[in-house]
Motif scaffolding. Sequence first.
Motif, short mmCIF file in Angstrom:
data_model
loop_
_atom_site.label_atom_id
_atom_site.label_comp_id
_atom_site.label_asym_id
_atom_site.label_seq_id
_atom_site.Cartn_x
_atom_site.Cartn_y
_atom_site.Cartn_z
N VAL A 13 0.93 -1.32 0.10
CA VAL A 13 0.08 0.03 0.08
C VAL A 13 0.94 1.27 -0.11
O VAL A 13 1.76 1.08 0.76
N ILE A 14 0.76 2.07 -1.03
CA ILE A 14 1.61 3.15 -1.21
C ILE A 14 0.68 4.60 -1.26
O ILE A 14 -0.47 4.67 -2.04
N ALA A 15 1.08 5.52 -0.25
CA ALA A 15 0.19 6.77 -0.04
C ALA A 15 1.08 7.96 -0.12
O ALA A 15 2.19 7.85 0.31
N VAL A 16 1.01 8.84 -1.00
CA VAL A 16 1.72 10.09 -1.35
C VAL A 16 0.86 11.17 -1.01
O VAL A 16 -0.24 11.49 -1.98
N ASN A 17 1.19 12.06 -0.04
CA ASN A 17 0.62 13.28 0.15
C ASN A 17 -0.85 12.99 0.26
O ASN A 17 -1.31 11.85 0.85
N ARG A 18 -1.72 13.97 -0.14
CA ARG A 18 -3.24 13.59 -0.52
C ARG A 18 -3.53 13.20 -1.77
O ARG A 18 -4.67 13.50 -2.31
N GLU A 19 -2.72 13.07 -2.67
CA GLU A 19 -2.64 13.07 -4.14
C GLU A 19 -3.30 11.49 -4.54
O GLU A 19 -4.36 11.51 -5.55
N PHE A 20 -2.40 10.51 -4.00
CA PHE A 20 -3.14 9.14 -4.65
C PHE A 20 -2.75 8.04 -3.60
O PHE A 20 -1.90 8.23 -2.72
N ILE A 21 -3.53 7.06 -3.60
CA ILE A 21 -3.05 5.85 -3.01
C ILE A 21 -3.02 4.47 -4.06
O ILE A 21 -4.00 4.38 -4.92
N ALA A 22 -2.02 3.71 -3.81
CA ALA A 22 -1.83 2.68 -4.83
C ALA A 22 -1.76 1.51 -4.04
O ALA A 22 -1.20 1.27 -2.92
N LEU A 23 -2.45 0.40 -4.73
CA LEU A 23 -2.63 -0.99 -3.93
C LEU A 23 -1.60 -1.94 -5.18
O LEU A 23 -2.23 -1.94 -6.38
#
Length: 367
Positions: free
Chosen positions: A214-224
Amino acid sequence: MSDKNTKTFLPNLLNFKLIETLYATSNSPPREEVEDKKPCHNLKKCERPCKCHSDTTKSGVGNRGKTGAGVTGSRSGCAFDKQSDELPAGATYPGLLRYIHNAARYRLPHCFEGGCVSVKQNQKNNWILGHSLSFSSVSPGGYKLLLSYLDKKKPIGLPYFVMEAAPGGQMSCEVRMGPTQSTRATVVTQIADSEFYSFESILDAYFNSFTASVIAVNREFIALHYLQAVTEQISLGAEVVARGHSVELSSASGAARWSTEEQTVSVTLGNRGLDLCYARAIRPYLNVAAMLEVGFAIRHAVATLAYEWREEQWTVKGSIDSDGLVGATLQRALGGQRAQLACALSALLNHPNNKFRLGFGITAAIH
């Protein structure tokens, strides 16, 4: 896959060793604390690529992955994976999805411009102190201080901490920990102008035959991310990226990799593009790679050919792509009694713009 790379500017120059042998089956660039099912054949002869100006590669050779589908986080810098000695008996470990193309992309030269002098001091208490002084006409230079911590007594080197600071107030920090034996948590933050410029968090989970992230960057996006080992040679995976502010840029893609001792083929296909990579070990000292990236949204394709030639004391990397960029780097170990010395030369030629950039870097690792 996303058109915007995760922002990780942590330095690589101060972390590299002097000699390296890496084959096509490797899932990630080697490092002292690198963790992988299939590491390079001789980890005692490894080095990190010399990237005196990590930001200058944005416009040069080695910054592939913007055009095609790609994988979120795959070009953010260092690669870490899990050591096989911590896996259950009989486990088939596929690695992490964001490293699926690294066997080919690691052959690309990391070109830089200007000059850079770096010193790394290894302390007995697991701390490493680094100094870097760079000069460039196209990117900000100056002095940088690096402080890192690595538990050398543990096989996986956790916890891990690294901080880079510049006199102007810019600072970046990365912390990596292992909450459990099968999980890795990473937090990367950057501060500029007294504000949080970027905040990235990653959680990786490892299982007998698959991995998830699970990758989250700022409030821009989240990737699974999900990658499953079907056999010892074949792995299949998927990625889903959700964007809150730009829903139209949300995407999904599938990934596959076929790997043997001599060659690796990896592909990522999604609604935003296609990435196809091939790497092959022709000789123990010679590796070649070919990459094709097609962006469906921007209607642009880039094909790249690269090679890597390694001997005992030096390494040469070169590449050429269909956009007219030709780049090469030479890394040479200079030896030394109390300090290991190494130098790097970089050349980048942009044929369409008729521009040429030259870089020189020298690194000393003091024990």
